[in-house]
Design an enzyme around this catalytic site. Structure first.
Site, PDB file in Angstrom:
ATOM      1  CG  HIS A   4      -0.206  -0.014   2.524  1.00 51.65           C
ATOM      2  ND1 HIS A   4       0.442   1.082   3.046  1.00 51.65           N
ATOM      3  CD2 HIS A   4      -0.014  -1.012   3.419  1.00 51.65           C
ATOM      4  CE1 HIS A   4       0.997   0.777   4.203  1.00 51.65           C
ATOM      5  NE2 HIS A   4       0.739  -0.498   4.444  1.00 51.65           N
ATOM      6  CG  ASP A 300       5.334  -3.533   6.546  1.00 46.91           C
ATOM      7  OD1 ASP A 300       4.220  -4.045   6.804  1.00 46.91           O
ATOM      8  OD2 ASP A 300       5.975  -2.878   7.385  1.00 46.91           O
TER       9      ASP A 300
END
Length: 417
Positions: A4, A300
């Site tokens: 994102h 992540d």
């Protein structure tokens, strides 16, 4: 797979003001993008899309004038409009998707967080030849590992717990880091333990990336007062970089990552294998086309283990809006036109196991020959391509050698010791 885009911090630093960032979207505010205004308008029609529960109730645009925890910022939206547009132009010359693409040709999946859903939509808006809600099916991945129905793996959890203990001990052994946290806590009038738990690096990164001064507090309430400093930030950041080096050296994270990302890699391999079998058989595409593009909008904690599982230990930690691309290619001779004529004439034996290749890119950089499965493979005809068979063998068997196993089931359930 994309991470994102830029988001508001997940943690706040106690006794300091939250960063003043507006998470509504406006073409009059920087950064902007030529597609931003039409993107905003188009997202208002999202009810025409097909949403797998619970995605239908997730906001399609960041919309708070005072950003909420973890909310995508305008910077994050713009990052993925650029990403999508960049890949659109890269693949347009190859006619990857026709203007009248069909729902079957595009697969989109995301976690249930608004920042991943919105990032995926921004990417697609820049990428697709014509963004059409009626043809878009958005699938939900409940796990950040994108492991679907194959998430149960006790050994993976044990490796993660061992890695977290290593990470904790490594932090404790860093005297400079301890002094820095103590100094910061003294300034704020906080117990050092409370400051550590607040993970100040997350908030400080937001200040830095958005050009905001680091937090300041007046003296009193048990603190000396003053401002947090760039020098303190640098110490925490350096510790994180040192930790990545130690993480690679010890190897626990790589074992965790291998088991964490096998389900995603196996799905990727299966999709490519279906294309390969169709090519070998000389079959024409089904009506509406085969699936040719998959987008996974992730975090992540998805992308970092994917990089490790692929053997890309030297790759930098995935920044906001990072991307990993897997490309499936016909042989260089086909690409260069040497056998295109035979292919058009219906030579069904034209495409064989050895004629399909893989390329891997990370943030636009070709990292194919840095991967474990193609590290030792010579470049084929000076093309940056790796035999697909290398990837399939790696995913189905070789990747488990790091945990002394030959299959996912054996690696997950074999008793330690």
């Amino acid at each position: 797979m994309i991470r994102h885009g830029d988001r508001y911090p997940l943690y706040s630093i106690p006794k300091t003001k939250r960063p003043a960032i507006d998470c509504t979207l406006s073409i009059s505010r920087q950064p902007s993008h030529p597609l931003l205004n039409s993107f905003i308008n188009h997202m208002g029609k999202g009810g025409q899309g097909h949403w797998k529960p619970p995605l239908g109730s997730v906001s399609r645009l960041p919309s708070h004038s005072a950003c909420e925890i973890g909310e995508l910022t305008q910077t994050g939206v713009v990052q993925h409009l650029y990403n999508g547009q960049l890949l659109h132009h890269a693949y347009k010359q190859h006619s990857l998707l026709p203007t009248d693409w069909s729902p079957r040709q595009v697969w989109v999946e995301t976690t249930g967080r608004s920042r991943t859903l919105q990032s995926g939509l921004a990417f697609l808006y820049g990428f697709l030849p014509n963004f059409d809600w009626s043809k878009l099916n958005v699938h939900h991945q409940w796990s950040t590992l994108f492991c679907g129905s194959a998430c149960d793996c006790p050994a993976r959890n044990r490796y993660l717990e061992d890695e977290q203990r290593r990470q904790y001990q490594f932090r404790l052994a860093n005297d400079n880091l301890d002094r820095t946290y103590t100094d910061m806590a003294r300034t704020l009038g906080l117990p050092t333990r409370e400051l550590r738990a607040a993970n100040p690096i997350d908030s400080l990164l937001c200040h830095l990336c958005h050009g905001l001064s680091f937090p300041c507090v007046p003296s009193g309430n048990g603190g000396t007062g003053g401002c947090l400093t760039m020098a303190q930030f640098a110490v925490i950041q350096q510790q994180q970089l040192d930790d990545e080096v130690d993480r690679t050296r010890v190897g626990l994270y790589h074992k965790y990552a291998t088991l964490a990302m096998y389900p995603y890699l196996n799905r990727t391999a299966a999709k490519m294998e279906r294309v390969a079998k169709a090519s070998r058989a000389g079959r024409k595409s089904r009506v509406g086309g085969e699936e040719v593009f998959t987008l996974s909008s992730a975090h992540d904690v998805t992308m970092a283990p994917l990089l490790s599982a692929l053997g890309l230990e030297d790759a930098r930690f995935p920044r906001f809006a990072a991307r990993i691309v897997f490309e499936l290619w016909k042989s260089p001779s086909v690409i260069q036109g040497q056998t295109k004529k035979r292919a058009r004439e219906g030579d069904k034996s034209n495409v064989t196991d050895g004629d399909l290749f893989l390329r891997v890119l990370y943030n636009g950089e070709d990292v194919t020959f840095h991967t474990t499965f193609c590290h030792s493979h010579d470049h084929y005809m000076n093309q940056p391509l790796c035999p697909l068979e290398n990837f399939l063998t790696f995913v189905r068997r070789d990747m488990f050698s790091i945990v002394n196993a030959t299959s996912y089931k054996e690696a997950c359930y074999r008793q330690s010791g």
